[in-house]
Design an enzyme around this catalytic site. Structure first.
Site, PDB file in Angstrom:
ATOM      1  N   ASP A 185     -11.847  32.810  42.791  1.00 13.41           N
ATOM      2  CA  ASP A 185     -12.590  32.046  41.802  1.00 13.41           C
ATOM      3  C   ASP A 185     -13.115  30.735  42.380  1.00 13.41           C
ATOM      4  O   ASP A 185     -12.549  30.178  43.325  1.00 13.41           O
ATOM      5  CB  ASP A 185     -11.706  31.729  40.588  1.00 13.41           C
ATOM      6  CG  ASP A 185     -11.278  32.985  39.846  1.00 13.41           C
ATOM      7  OD1 ASP A 185     -11.936  34.023  40.007  1.00 13.41           O
ATOM      8  OD2 ASP A 185     -10.277  32.914  39.110  1.00 13.41           O
ATOM      9  N   ARG A 186     -14.157  30.231  41.764  1.00 10.59           N
ATOM     10  CA  ARG A 186     -14.799  29.006  42.236  1.00 10.59           C
ATOM     11  C   ARG A 186     -13.813  27.841  42.326  1.00 10.59           C
ATOM     12  O   ARG A 186     -13.814  27.082  43.294  1.00 10.59           O
ATOM     13  CB  ARG A 186     -15.963  28.640  41.310  1.00 10.59           C
ATOM     14  CG  ARG A 186     -16.694  27.367  41.702  1.00 10.59           C
ATOM     15  CD  ARG A 186     -17.867  27.101  40.779  1.00 10.59           C
ATOM     16  NE  ARG A 186     -18.594  25.902  41.170  1.00 10.59           N
ATOM     17  CZ  ARG A 186     -19.697  25.470  40.569  1.00 10.59           C
ATOM     18  NH1 ARG A 186     -20.191  26.155  39.548  1.00 10.59           N
ATOM     19  NH2 ARG A 186     -20.285  24.374  40.975  1.00 10.59           N
TER      20      ARG A 186
END
Length: 415
Positions: free
Chosen positions: A228-229
């Protein structure tokens, strides 16, 4: 001859320099024996149920070394450059090096000047055929299959030459993120806030940054998996088609071992356990999250996570180590929220009411892809470890958590 390749490193180690090409480990490599687990099988109860056995602190980790497979050296990377320009219909055969490649990746590799939109158009119109049948761009090819390729319009291929000032800065940024690199594989320490792939309004992401690493034949390194970012830590990149195919297969067959660290609200009980649920995507106008689903629900996939409490800060917070067996979207974040111990700073899944963040801690996602262990395409094992990102290091310092403590998750089962 097989090679054992192992490296756990921190940013300070990178100042010592890195040999170009594949690293040759020196000294005696640490041997790994297969872990034997004596615990009974856990059922699918809420927080998974019986702790797994711990070993005494000080003993070496017992990560099972995946069985090494003898793989041939990749074919010389002349395929793309030697192919005649596809100005008329032609049929090509999928090579061993291209086995299990997606159709779109296959075309990108064979014809580096081919635009993404052109690939999608010929596939959508059915102009590209695999063994005489229509194919989707995400379909995977098998060695020996015949691929009918229609006349193509090639864009001017990117030339490898002097990098611009901006590209030089990007290349330097990638080098500073590098935990491990050889001729086939790159492991990055992705910082929190940097996306792995592009999205709406996204101008800077890892996949775009890798453009500066294209080789003389126009091939750029490929993402093998994603995080995930807002999650920091180990991100695996394949530098060759051969490595991409092998490493993707290792993930698919669950030969990769991943460990994550998180700071969660409260202290899970029991302190070691297994979380087993089904997850399904839930979309709204504002957001997309993964919800706990029932077996048989549309789009539901089984997800299994092992967790272990490493250290606590009173009863308010716990440092938890996590080992995902499956790799579903937002799996760890959804699972910890499901057992009522959401990850601190999670904007999507933190659902505890009237909960106040302890003073001094940043309201950012406290989740780190701490370690990855995976078979190397040419034998041996890649073993890379990422340090705590700055905001988590600050939290560890404020809470008095010791990052060098024994991590019991290494003894968790692999399935």
């Amino acid at each position: 001859m097989s090679r054992r390749i192992k490296r756990t490193t921190s940013p300070g180690d990178r100042a010592k320099g890195r040999e170009k090409g594949r690293e040759k480990p020196s000294g005696k490599a640490r041997s790994k024996s297969a872990s034997e687990h004596r615990g009974r099988k856990a059922d699918d109860r809420k927080s998974g149920d019986r702790p797994f056995a711990q070993r005494a602190p000080g003993k070496p980790p017992r990560f099972a070394e995946p069985r090494r497979q003898e793989r041939p050296e990749p074919a010389a990377a002349k395929v793309a450059s030697e192919l005649p320009l596809p100005t008329k219909v032609q049929t090509v055969v999928v090579t061993a090096d291209e086995d299990n490649m997606r159709v779109d990746r296959f075309l990108e590799a064979r014809f580096p000047g081919l635009s993404f939109s052109h690939i999608q158009r010929i596939v959508r119109k059915g102009e590209l055929r695999v063994n005489g049948k229509r194919a989707d761009s995400k379909d995977r090819l098998e060695e020996g299959q015949s691929v009918r390729i229609p006349p193509l319009r090639l864009d001017a291929p990117k030339t490898v030459g002097v990098l611009s000032e901006a590209e030089t800065r990007t290349l330097q940024a990638l080098k500073e993120m590098t935990l491990y690199e050889d001729d086939d594989v790159l492991v990055l320490n992705k910082p929190a806030g940097l996306a792995v792939q592009g999205g709406s309004g996204m101008t800077r992401h890892v996949d775009q940054m890798l453009e500066v690493m294209r080789d003389a034949k126009g091939q750029k390194p490929r993402l093998v998996h994603r995080i995930d970012r807002e999650t920091s830590g180990c991100l695996l990149i394949a530098k060759t088609r051969f490595a991409a195919s092998y490493l993707t297969g290792a993930f698919r067959h669950r030969s990769a071992r991943k460990i994550y660290w998180a700071l969660v609200a409260g202290v899970p009980k029991p302190k070691q356990g297994r979380i087993s649920t089904y997850l399904a995507k839930e979309e709204s106008e504002e957001d997309t999250i993964m919800r706990i689903a029932a077996h048989g629900d549309e789009g539901a996939s089984h997800a299994v996570t092992y967790y272990a409490v490493v250290e606590t800060s009173a009863t308010k917070l716990a440092w938890v180590s996590l080992k995902p067996v499956t790799g579903r979207t937002h799996q760890l974040r959804a699972h910890m929220a499901h057992i009522n111990h959401a990850i601190v700073g999670d904007p999507k899944y933190f659902n505890k009411e009237n909960w106040e963040l302890p003073g001094g801690l940043q309201n950012r996602l406290h989740l780190l892809a701490r370690r990855i262990v995976i078979p190397h395409p040419r034998g041996g094992v890649i073993d890379a470890t990422a340090p705590l990102p700055p905001h988590m290091q600050q939290s560890w310092n404020l809470l008095g958590l010791e990052a060098e403590r024994f991590d019991p998750i290494e003894n968790a089962p692999e399935e």
